[in-house]
Design an enzyme around this catalytic site. Structure first.
Site, short mmCIF file in Angstrom:
data_model
loop_
_atom_site.label_atom_id
_atom_site.label_comp_id
_atom_site.label_asym_id
_atom_site.label_seq_id
_atom_site.Cartn_x
_atom_site.Cartn_y
_atom_site.Cartn_z
N CYS A 15 0.75 9.52 -0.75
CA CYS A 15 -0.33 10.53 -0.81
C CYS A 15 -1.62 9.80 -0.44
O CYS A 15 -2.45 9.54 -1.30
CB CYS A 15 -0.43 11.15 -2.19
SG CYS A 15 1.13 11.82 -2.82
N GLY A 49 -7.57 7.62 2.41
CA GLY A 49 -7.13 6.37 3.02
C GLY A 49 -7.56 5.09 2.35
O GLY A 49 -7.11 4.01 2.75
N LYS A 70 -6.91 3.49 -0.42
CA LYS A 70 -5.89 2.60 -0.97
C LYS A 70 -5.02 2.01 0.13
O LYS A 70 -4.62 0.85 0.05
CB LYS A 70 -5.06 3.33 -2.03
CG LYS A 70 -5.88 3.72 -3.25
CD LYS A 70 -5.06 4.44 -4.29
CE LYS A 70 -5.96 4.92 -5.42
NZ LYS A 70 -6.92 5.97 -5.00
N ASP A 73 0.59 12.07 4.20
CA ASP A 73 -0.19 13.08 3.49
C ASP A 73 0.29 14.46 3.89
O ASP A 73 0.78 14.66 5.02
CB ASP A 73 -1.69 12.96 3.75
CG ASP A 73 -2.51 13.61 2.65
OD1 ASP A 73 -2.75 12.96 1.62
OD2 ASP A 73 -2.89 14.80 2.80
N ASP A 88 5.16 16.07 3.25
CA ASP A 88 5.09 16.53 1.87
C ASP A 88 5.78 15.49 0.99
O ASP A 88 6.99 15.30 1.08
CB ASP A 88 5.80 17.89 1.75
CG ASP A 88 5.76 18.46 0.34
OD1 ASP A 88 5.39 17.73 -0.60
OD2 ASP A 88 6.13 19.64 0.17
N CYS A 113 -6.25 9.50 -10.81
CA CYS A 113 -7.65 9.32 -11.20
C CYS A 113 -8.01 10.37 -12.25
O CYS A 113 -9.06 11.01 -12.19
CB CYS A 113 -8.59 9.40 -10.00
SG CYS A 113 -8.53 10.97 -9.09
#
Length: 441
Positions: free
Chosen positions: A261, A265, A267, A285, A312, A382
């Site tokens: 995921c 970008g 990470k 993504d 997905d 997060c």
């Protein structure tokens, strides 16, 4: 001529009625009206502050209003929120200016009939603002938290139940403070020391990151988009928590890594740099239009090992079974850990968040198939929500006996227990973040 308050009113109205993203709206209006640095600062504080303090502002308005707050016209309510925010939280704004400009906004926006009501309420607030009665901390703890820190009661109740009252209050308070801007240094182009020197020459206060080895924290507000080192790819903006997530993954040069995921970008970029731009990083993504951000960012940074793919994450790709040395699942989440940067996130509906764990688990479950024997799987979010974090990990362990916790210790308190750590913003001075690591037996 449009004044700064006129522009702020229009932005707040868009955010209220159209559910526009405040950060995008603010950037758009600053560019559209070419605001000076002083006007830009005032406008940004007024818009973000009014959104952040909405629950508190509405509580104060209700204390002085002769009308039920639910019956106040939307435009008038926004004008009142702006006026109350200036009086209560913007010490540099003269009281008379807060009142008079609010009345003027009524006239300018075809709400002249409400100008007397707005004027009377704000002037009454000026006389009695030091005697406002707020909810009692002991008798009504959840209402106290909600009104004092401007968070919905359901969220205050959830964090109080999950973390206890004291930690809940500390988190709420911390997320109401503007965090330091953090940069990730592109070690393929420069060093932390060089970046600090460049910032020092520009008289920008900065220091090494608290935890991440390639982080630089700005200790003052600065429009980073103007920095040449950002434009030429020597740095990019990334919170230390996200940088730590990439470090925990532990990708090495020559390995194959999947970021399931990946957008926007950050990470993937950190992972590729940790690999010294040697190996292969698959950045997936769900949204193809967002992958262009990854591709453009990689090009600017000089990274050429990232391959993007619309996919997905909850659906397994058979051709990649057991191919990856490292897999990162930075799952779509409620984002409650980044409220300090996106104050509108606090007003998410509880029902929208309740749907997330099922999606997150499906993505983690399918992504685990890519990990080779002895490989590493990292699940992160997060957010601060045990249903999206610890509960997901616990379920995964129960159903995947071929994986086990893989503890990590990055020093300076960044140490996992049973392969997991929650970075609380009040403790770590980062985004609220959750990281867990597994190894495939």
């Amino acid at each position: 001529m449009m004044t700064v308050r006129d522009i702020a009113f229009l932005s707040l109205l868009k955010c209220e009625k159209n559910h526009s993203y405040p950060n995008i709206e603010i950037d758009s209006m600053i560019e559209k009206y070419n605001l000076s640095s002083n006007d830009r600062a005032f406008y940004t504080v007024l818009v973000y502050g009014t959104i952040e303090k909405k629950i508190t502002l509405d509580y104060i308005i209700s204390q002085f209003s002769s009308r039920d707050i639910g019956k106040i016209d939307t435009e008038v309510l926004i004008i009142l929120r702006m006026g109350v925010y200036q009086i209560m939280y913007m010490g540099g704004v003269p009281d008379h200016a807060a009142c008079n400009e609010s009345v003027l906004l009524c006239t300018k926006n075809n709400k002249k009939s409400a100008s007397g009501f707005v004027n009377a309420l704000l002037r009454e607030l000026l006389r009695k603002k030091d005697s406002i009665i707020f909810p009692d901390k002991k008798q009504k703890p959840v209402e106290y938290l909600s009104v004092t820190y401007s968070y919905p009661e359901w969220l205050c109740q959830m964090w109080k139940d999950d973390y206890g009252f004291e930690r809940c209050e500390a988190v709420l308070s911390s997320l109401n403070n503007t965090p330091d801007m953090t940069l990730r240094v592109n070690t393929e182009k420069t060093t932390v020391e060089n970046v600090l020197q460049i910032l020092s020459e520009k008289e920008i206060k900065a220091e090494k990151g608290l935890y991440a080895k390639n982080a630089v924290r700005l200790l003052q507000s600065y429009p980073v988009s103007q920095l040449e080192i950002l434009k030429n790819g020597e740095v990019f903006v990334q919170d230390e928590a996200s940088q730590l997530c990439a470090e925990v993954l532990g990708a090495k040069n020559g390995q194959t890594v999947i970021d399931t995921c990946s957008c926007p970008g950050g990470k993937s970029f950190s992972i590729a740099l940790n690999m010294q731009n040697q190996g292969r990083v698959y950045s997936f993504d769900l949204h193809a239009n967002k992958l262009s951000l990854v591709e453009k960012g990689a090009k600017r940074l000089g990274i050429n090992i990232i391959q993007t793919k619309e996919h997905d994450g909850s659906k397994y790709l058979e051709e990649l079974k057991g191919c990856a040395d490292r897999v990162l699942v930075d799952a779509p989440c409620s984002g409650l850990g980044v409220i300090a940067k996106k104050p509108d996130l606090r007003y998410k509906e509880k029902s929208a968040i309740e749907r997330l764990p099922e999606i997150q688990y499906r993505i983690l479950n399918s992504s685990s198939e890519y990990v080779k024997t002895g490989g590493v799987l990292v699940y992160s979010t997060c957010t601060l929500n045990i249903r999206e974090n610890e509960n997901i990990v616990q379920k995964f362990f129960e159903e995947h006996t071929d994986f086990e916790p893989f503890d990590f210790d990055l020093g300076n308190k960044v140490k996992s227990q049973n392969g997991m750590i929650t970075l609380y913003p009040d403790v770590y001075k980062t985004d609220g973040f959750f990281i867990s690591r597994f190894v495939k037996k």
